[in-house]
Design an enzyme around this catalytic site. Structure first.
Site, PDB file in Angstrom:
ATOM      1  N   ASP A 192      26.611 -48.947   1.806  1.00 49.02           N
ATOM      2  CA  ASP A 192      26.209 -50.185   2.732  1.00 49.02           C
ATOM      3  C   ASP A 192      27.115 -51.184   2.566  1.00 49.02           C
ATOM      4  O   ASP A 192      27.614 -51.836   1.770  1.00 49.02           O
ATOM      5  CB  ASP A 192      24.818 -50.633   1.964  1.00 49.02           C
ATOM      6  N   ASN A 251      26.970 -54.115   4.993  1.00 48.99           N
ATOM      7  CA  ASN A 251      26.265 -55.524   5.303  1.00 48.99           C
ATOM      8  C   ASN A 251      24.849 -55.774   4.761  1.00 48.99           C
ATOM      9  O   ASN A 251      24.150 -56.648   5.219  1.00 48.99           O
ATOM     10  CB  ASN A 251      26.068 -55.391   7.016  1.00 48.99           C
ATOM     11  N   ASP A 300      22.029 -54.546   4.081  1.00 50.25           N
ATOM     12  CA  ASP A 300      20.425 -54.161   4.090  1.00 50.25           C
ATOM     13  C   ASP A 300      20.178 -53.021   3.478  1.00 50.25           C
ATOM     14  O   ASP A 300      18.813 -52.617   3.786  1.00 50.25           O
ATOM     15  CB  ASP A 300      20.535 -54.044   5.790  1.00 50.25           C
ATOM     16  N   ASP A 325      26.065 -47.381   6.247  1.00 50.73           N
ATOM     17  CA  ASP A 325      26.399 -47.389   7.537  1.00 50.73           C
ATOM     18  C   ASP A 325      27.938 -47.119   7.715  1.00 50.73           C
ATOM     19  O   ASP A 325      28.649 -46.765   6.885  1.00 50.73           O
ATOM     20  CB  ASP A 325      26.162 -48.748   7.923  1.00 50.73           C
ATOM     21  N   ASP A 362      26.709 -34.197  13.875  1.00 54.59           N
ATOM     22  CA  ASP A 362      25.458 -33.303  13.765  1.00 54.59           C
ATOM     23  C   ASP A 362      24.702 -33.814  14.976  1.00 54.59           C
ATOM     24  O   ASP A 362      24.257 -34.816  15.331  1.00 54.59           O
ATOM     25  CB  ASP A 362      24.783 -33.886  12.618  1.00 54.59           C
ATOM     26  N   ASP A 382      21.875 -28.683  15.089  1.00 54.78           N
ATOM     27  CA  ASP A 382      20.881 -28.776  14.159  1.00 54.78           C
ATOM     28  C   ASP A 382      19.817 -28.187  14.634  1.00 54.78           C
ATOM     29  O   ASP A 382      19.489 -27.916  15.855  1.00 54.78           O
ATOM     30  CB  ASP A 382      20.203 -30.208  14.093  1.00 54.78           C
ATOM     31  N   GLU A 430      23.223 -24.562  12.713  1.00 52.20           N
ATOM     32  CA  GLU A 430      22.297 -24.370  11.666  1.00 52.20           C
ATOM     33  C   GLU A 430      21.126 -23.441  11.955  1.00 52.20           C
ATOM     34  O   GLU A 430      20.436 -23.829  12.907  1.00 52.20           O
ATOM     35  CB  GLU A 430      21.565 -25.760  11.155  1.00 52.20           C
ATOM     36  N   HIS A 472      21.722 -32.316   2.825  1.00 53.35           N
ATOM     37  CA  HIS A 472      20.629 -32.977   2.741  1.00 53.35           C
ATOM     38  C   HIS A 472      19.119 -32.325   2.709  1.00 53.35           C
ATOM     39  O   HIS A 472      18.164 -33.157   2.735  1.00 53.35           O
ATOM     40  CB  HIS A 472      20.822 -33.917   4.126  1.00 53.35           C
ATOM     41  N   ASP A 473      19.150 -31.153   2.787  1.00 50.83           N
ATOM     42  CA  ASP A 473      17.878 -30.449   2.747  1.00 50.83           C
ATOM     43  C   ASP A 473      17.580 -29.827   1.525  1.00 50.83           C
ATOM     44  O   ASP A 473      16.787 -28.950   1.448  1.00 50.83           O
ATOM     45  CB  ASP A 473      17.970 -29.547   3.950  1.00 50.83           C
TER      46      ASP A 473
HETATM   47  O1  TEU Z   1      16.552 -28.419   9.332  1.00 51.58           O
HETATM   48  C1  TEU Z   1      16.043 -27.360  10.290  1.00 51.58           C
HETATM   49  C2  TEU Z   1      14.972 -26.525   9.459  1.00 51.58           C
HETATM   50  O2  TEU Z   1      14.361 -27.018   8.543  1.00 51.58           O
HETATM   51  C3  TEU Z   1      14.217 -25.338   9.715  1.00 51.58           C
HETATM   52  O3  TEU Z   1      15.297 -24.666  10.724  1.00 51.58           O
HETATM   53  C4  TEU Z   1      13.719 -24.209   9.044  1.00 51.58           C
HETATM   54  O4  TEU Z   1      13.976 -25.019   7.765  1.00 51.58           O
HETATM   55  C5  TEU Z   1      14.491 -23.285   8.957  1.00 51.58           C
HETATM   56  O5  TEU Z   1      14.473 -22.645  10.033  1.00 51.58           O
HETATM   57  C6  TEU Z   1      13.608 -22.209   7.935  1.00 51.58           C
HETATM   58  O6  TEU Z   1      13.715 -20.914   8.202  1.00 51.58           O
HETATM   59  C7  TEU Z   1      17.120 -29.288  10.423  1.00 51.58           C
HETATM   60  C8  TEU Z   1      17.737 -30.581   9.698  1.00 51.58           C
HETATM   61  O7  TEU Z   1      18.570 -30.031   8.796  1.00 51.58           O
HETATM   62  C9  TEU Z   1      16.639 -31.233   8.731  1.00 51.58           C
HETATM   63  O8  TEU Z   1      17.146 -32.113   7.904  1.00 51.58           O
HETATM   64  C10 TEU Z   1      15.517 -31.861   9.881  1.00 51.58           C
HETATM   65  O9  TEU Z   1      14.292 -32.175   9.101  1.00 51.58           O
HETATM   66  C11 TEU Z   1      15.221 -30.682  10.756  1.00 51.58           C
HETATM   67  O10 TEU Z   1      16.190 -29.948  11.156  1.00 51.58           O
HETATM   68  C12 TEU Z   1      14.732 -31.370  12.086  1.00 51.58           C
HETATM   69  O11 TEU Z   1      15.601 -31.847  12.847  1.00 51.58           O
HETATM   70 CA    CA Z   2      23.990 -51.278   6.061  1.00 50.69          CA
END
Ligand code: TEU
Ligand code: CA
Length: 564
Positions: A21, A23, A25, A29, A98, A199, A255, A328-329
């Site tokens: 971060d 700034n 908040d 960023d 992304d 995505d 993805e 991140h998932d």
């Molecule tokens: O994730 C995609 C996702 O979660 C689905 O494709 C599912 O989990 C998968 O097909 C299971 O078979 C992406 C991003 O990485 C995630 O962070 C977002 O929350 C999601 O899309 C919505 O944009």
């Molecule tokens: Ca910030």
């Protein structure tokens, strides 16, 4: 093998919101990343993959876009973006963005127009149904819990959202929508972006007959995934994007949930002209039990070796692959696949050895290079992931799961484990921000942080740097073949990488116990010199029984290079 920058490079994924971060908040960023470009370069990585940075109300932390050609206000503006991109290019690195094009935010102007009337020009940019008897048209659930349909009171129709109700799915059968999306992607190509992570890309096509899904063991909703994932029309859309937007100098990554090494070629086949490679979900749930609040032991062969070897031994014409553990998932790598307590440093280094010597482009998730761990002491109020709260009412308030088990399940499996702020130093908030962070910093930041590890030549951080440098020196680790050794070994993952007359032998003990490896003739140790070991005094107390058998200590990993 076709040589490409995105095969030879090592990538670093940044969850912008949690990186730095600048700034005050409490939210990471773009200027915070600019401040840390020299740190990122010092890792030796070649490309930076940023999670979404487009304008968003942040229902799903940027995966709900309200302006595809502008920057999220919390992250900065287009000038900051231009400065960041030139800073990346000046350091001879590349940027992968992304792109979230399966859906938009319900605050996107297109959707605001679409709900004005059924005749509106943008109505058909989304997926609508009259429903029946004042109910949704079918029983589909969503990935975030609840129904996949939301009623728009104003026009009396339901719209589809396979994620949150603030993420209405876009209708990719609509030619104008596709043209607008291609123009948007060309805008970022025109700014010099080097690659794109698309995505949820295998959801672009839906079965518009909206058949009911199978209701599995007491679920509240029907299984919608067969009707919204990997439908044939997705390939038409991907071919159109590749043909009309991208050039051979770009890397286009999909993805694709529900895809594995046996069928990924349907998207990544070199002749398909769709995707260069895909992010799969193979290692997401390793160790996850029947119930999210229970961990199960890792079956190294089934959970790891078969899959990673499967990806690494595909025919070249089936396309390329990434080598990644976390993003991140998922949860943090060392917590899910290693041991973040007794063998924190050794297991993190063993996992780094595997990732950086395996076949495919390594994607290091920010913080994994210092062995950041799950935030396993979070309470419900510490979580931020939108999907947690929709599911809380579906599972806890309805009495299916107790609050305690739901929280234990989050501690073990929540995506927020991988979204806590980067731990820069031992100062307040780990140096991430000088105000209140949008999500709590992991309580171990005084032990686990960049500043401490930069000074420690035996740190996880310096071990990553050493392995990244080795991968740069040894193109055998990029373009070499992949031959697994002792496949049935329940504790050790061992393999050879071979390119022309150079051989590299990698051996990794995946558990906190001694293990023994039988070497194949090609790998007899007499031909090799030890290059890297994750034990400090790896050299002098090697447990070589003879040239054909090695004893490995808990979580011990070694890299040998053939004498030539
Ligand atoms: O994730 C995609 C996702 O979660 C689905 O494709 C599912 O989990 C998968 O097909 C299971 O078979 C992406 C991003 O990485 C995630 O962070 C977002 O929350 C999601 O899309 C919505 O944009
Ligand atoms: Ca910030």
């Amino acid at each position: 093998m076709q040589k490409k920058w995105w095969k030879e490079g090592v990538a670093y994924q940044i969850y912008v919101r949690s990186f730095k971060d600048s700034n005050g908040d409490g939210i990471g960023d773009l200027r915070g990343i600019i401040e840390k470009l020299d740190y990122i370069k010092s890792l030796g990585v070649d490309m930076i993959y940023l999670n979404p940075i487009n304008k968003s109300p942040n229902e799903d932390n940027g995966y709900d876009i309200s302006d595809f050609e502008d920057i999220m206000i919390e992250f900065g503006d287009l000038e900051d973006f231009d400065e960041l991109l030139s800073g990346i290019h000046q350091r001879n690195m590349r940027l992968i963005m992304d792109m979230v094009i399966n859906h938009s935010s319900d605050e996107h102007p297109w959707f605001i127009e679409a709900i004005k009337s059924k005749e509106n020009k943008y109505r058909d940019y989304y997926i609508w149904s009259k429903g029946k008897d004042n109910k949704p048209p079918n029983n589909w659930g969503s990935f975030f819990g609840g129904s996949a349909w939301e009623l728009d009171e104003n026009t009396g129709e339901y719209y589809l959202h396979i994620f949150s109700k603030k993420q209405p799915d876009l209708n990719w059968t609509n030619k104008e929508l596709r043209q607008d999306m291609k123009n948007m992607l060309k805008y970022w190509v025109g700014k010099g972006v080097d690659g794109f992570r698309m995505d949820a890309i295998n959801h672009l096509a839906k079965d518009m007959r909206f058949p009911d899904g199978e209701v599995k063991d007491g679920a509240l909703y029907g299984d919608f995934i067969p009707y919204v994932q990997n439908l044939p029309e997705v390939h038409d859309y991907l071919k159109e994007l590749k043909r009309d937007v991208f050039t051979d100098s770009h890397v286009v990554i999909g993805e694709t949930g529900g895809i594995n090494y046996e069928n990924a070629h349907v998207y990544t086949g070199v002749d398909n002209k769709e995707l260069d490679f895909t992010f799969h979900f193979d290692l997401h749930s390793v160790g996850k039990g029947e119930n999210p609040w229970e961990r199960v032991d890792i079956d190294l062969i089934k959970d790891i070796k078969e899959k990673m070897t499967g990806w690494a031994t595909r025919d070249e014409k089936e396309g390329w692959c990434p080598v990644f553990y976390s993003n991140h998932d998922t949860t943090r790598t060392v917590s899910r696949l290693g041991d973040d307590k007794k063998y924190h440093k050794l297991s993190a280094k063993m996992l780094a050895t595997l990732q950086l010597t395996h076949k495919g482009t390594p994607f290091i998730y920010y913080g994994d290079e210092i062995g950041m761990t799950n935030a396993d002491d979070f309470k419900l109020e510490d979580y931020r992931d939108a999907s947690i709260f929709t599911r809380y009412s579906e599972f806890v308030l309805s009495g299916i799961v107790s609050h305690e088990n739901y929280i234990k399940g989050l501690n073990l499996t929540s995506r927020d484990n991988s979204r806590t702020p980067m731990q820069w130093n031992a100062k307040e908030n780990a140096g991430f921000t000088d105000s209140n962070p949008w999500i709590k910093v992991n309580s171990n930041y005084q032990e686990v942080n960049v500043e401490k590890q930069e000074k420690d030549c035996d740190s996880i951080l310096n071990f990553y740097k050493k392995l990244i440098a080795l991968r740069k020196e040894e193109l055998t680790l990029v373009y070499g073949t992949f031959e697994e050794i002792d496949k049935e070994n329940p504790s050790i993952y061992a393999y050879l990488r071979i390119l022309e007359d150079k051989k590299i032998l990698i051996v990794c003990n995946f558990f906190g116990r001694d293990a023994q490896l039988m070497l194949s003739e090609e790998a007899f140790l007499s031909n090799f010199k030890l290059e890297v070991c994750n034990y400090e005094n790896g050299e002098d107390n090697l447990q070589i029984v003879n040239e054909k058998i090695i004893n490995l200590r808990p979580y011990e990993s070694r890299v040998y290079i053939s004498e030539r």
